[in-house]
Design an enzyme around this catalytic site. Structure first.
Site, PDB file in Angstrom:
ATOM      1  N   ASP A   1       0.817  -1.213   0.000  1.00 51.22           N
ATOM      2  CA  ASP A   1       0.000   0.000   0.000  1.00 51.22           C
ATOM      3  C   ASP A   1       0.855   1.270   0.000  1.00 51.22           C
ATOM      4  OD1 ASP A   1      -2.438   1.381   0.028  1.00 51.22           O
ATOM      5  OD2 ASP A   1      -2.462   1.531   2.199  1.00 51.22           O
TER       6      ASP A   1
ATOM      7  N   SER B   1      -7.507   5.182   0.047  1.00 53.76           N
ATOM      8  CA  SER B   1      -7.622   3.851  -0.532  1.00 53.76           C
ATOM      9  C   SER B   1      -9.095   3.439  -0.543  1.00 53.76           C
ATOM     10  CB  SER B   1      -6.821   2.835   0.280  1.00 53.76           C
ATOM     11  OG  SER B   1      -5.440   3.152   0.250  1.00 53.76           O
TER      12      SER B   1
ATOM     13  N   GLN C   1      -5.104  -2.034  -6.874  1.00 49.06           N
ATOM     14  CA  GLN C   1      -5.730  -1.148  -5.899  1.00 49.06           C
ATOM     15  C   GLN C   1      -6.374   0.028  -6.616  1.00 49.06           C
ATOM     16  OE1 GLN C   1      -3.226   0.344  -2.763  1.00 49.06           O
ATOM     17  NE2 GLN C   1      -4.928   1.177  -1.605  1.00 49.06           N
TER      18      GLN C   1
END
Length: 302
Positions: free
Chosen positions: A217, A241, A291
């Site tokens: 991340d 996110s 993502q």
């Protein structure tokens, strides 16, 4: 570093004041959740200067919680959604649902709770080891070795060193293609980097996978915004996110270099999507990541 068990509960109290996230030992402690009751675990956040909990922390802690309810099987994929920002000052409660225990696959669902509401949900699938056919995309041959690159940490800040010369950040990032914060219409939406933990880790496969989940991340946002014509990285847009997916293809070692190649094919409707592929330094493809992040322009810098 003292070894910890990532698959069996340890009866200890975790104090967030003891976790400043400045080295790999602190990150290991962060991932060692406290067992509250059956299929329920508690984690804390590190004492960082953040307004909200880092998404990689919640995802990696949730995977620890799920892994503690599974025996003799390894995670091969996870899919997660970030629902609300996490409160840095409040413990996170992870509730695991045992969705399925099959002959080959095991499915778990994890909900992270704060203040009585869900802030994060994740589904994870585990598989017993099986032999099968294999193929993979090769590690790019035209990339420099990590030793040839300058070290960075999260957000592109210089990597600090302790008095004894040891790294003082849990994850070291060495970018291949210039500064991660360069952006604009002439920049290719691609980020390549070598990553690794900044210390030797115990031989706990789940720990290595969960630490990679944490690290996955760190650079996605930079990839998704790299080609966008922002005037100022800090004040002109809101980011967060939205969802995160990982697939694990082979065992990986986070205390050795892993090459991460990320590209963003699309940004629209205030969202950006990035894909990544990860190889061990040996050339074995170990993981894939996807993502989607919120990229919302702010009006009048408000």
């Amino acid at each position: 570093m003292a070894q910890i068990s990532m698959t069996n509960n340890i009866n200890h109290d975790i104090n967030s004041n003891d976790i400043n996230n400045n080295d790999v030992n602190s990150l290991t402690k962060l991932l060692d959740l406290e067992h509250i009751e059956e299929d329920t675990f508690q984690g804390v956040s590190s004492m960082e200067d953040r307004q909200k909990v880092f998404g990689g922390q919640v995802a990696s802690q949730a995977l620890v919680a799920a892994s503690r309810t599974v025996e003799k099987r390894s995670v091969h994929s996870l899919h997660a959604y970030f629902i609300h920002p996490g409160d840095m000052k409040t413990p996170l409660l992870y509730k695991v649902e045992r969705v399925r225990d099959g002959k080959s696959f095991t499915t778990r669902r994890v909900v992270a709770m704060q203040h009585g509401r869900a802030i994060f949900i994740m589904s994870a699938s585990f598989q017993r080891h099986e032999e099968g056919y294999e193929h993979q995309t090769p590690l790019p041959s035209d990339i420099p070795a990590p030793e040839e690159l300058e070290p960075f940490i999260v957000e592109g800040m210089p990597l600090a060193k302790a008095k004894d010369g040891q790294m003082m950040c849990p994850i070291e990032v060495r970018y291949v293609n210039s500064s991660p914060r360069e952006q604009g219409k002439n920049c290719e939406p691609k980020v390549q980097a070598w990553i690794r933990a900044t210390g030797t880790l115990p031989d706990e496969p789940v720990l290595h996978i969960c630490m990679f989940t944490y690290a996955s991340d760190l650079t996605v946002l930079d990839t998704a915004i790299r080609a966008l014509p922002m005037l100022d990285y800090e004040i002109n847009f809101q980011t967060a996110s939205l969802d995160h997916a990982l697939w694990f293809h082979h065992p990986l070692k986070m205390d050795d270099w892993i090459f991460l190649d990320q590209i963003s094919h699309s940004a629209s409707n205030a969202r950006g999507l990035a894909w990544g592929t990860a190889w061990a330094r040996s050339g074995e493809l170990v993981a894939s990541v996807a993502q989607e992040v919120l990229i919302r322009p702010l009006k009048d810098n408000q």
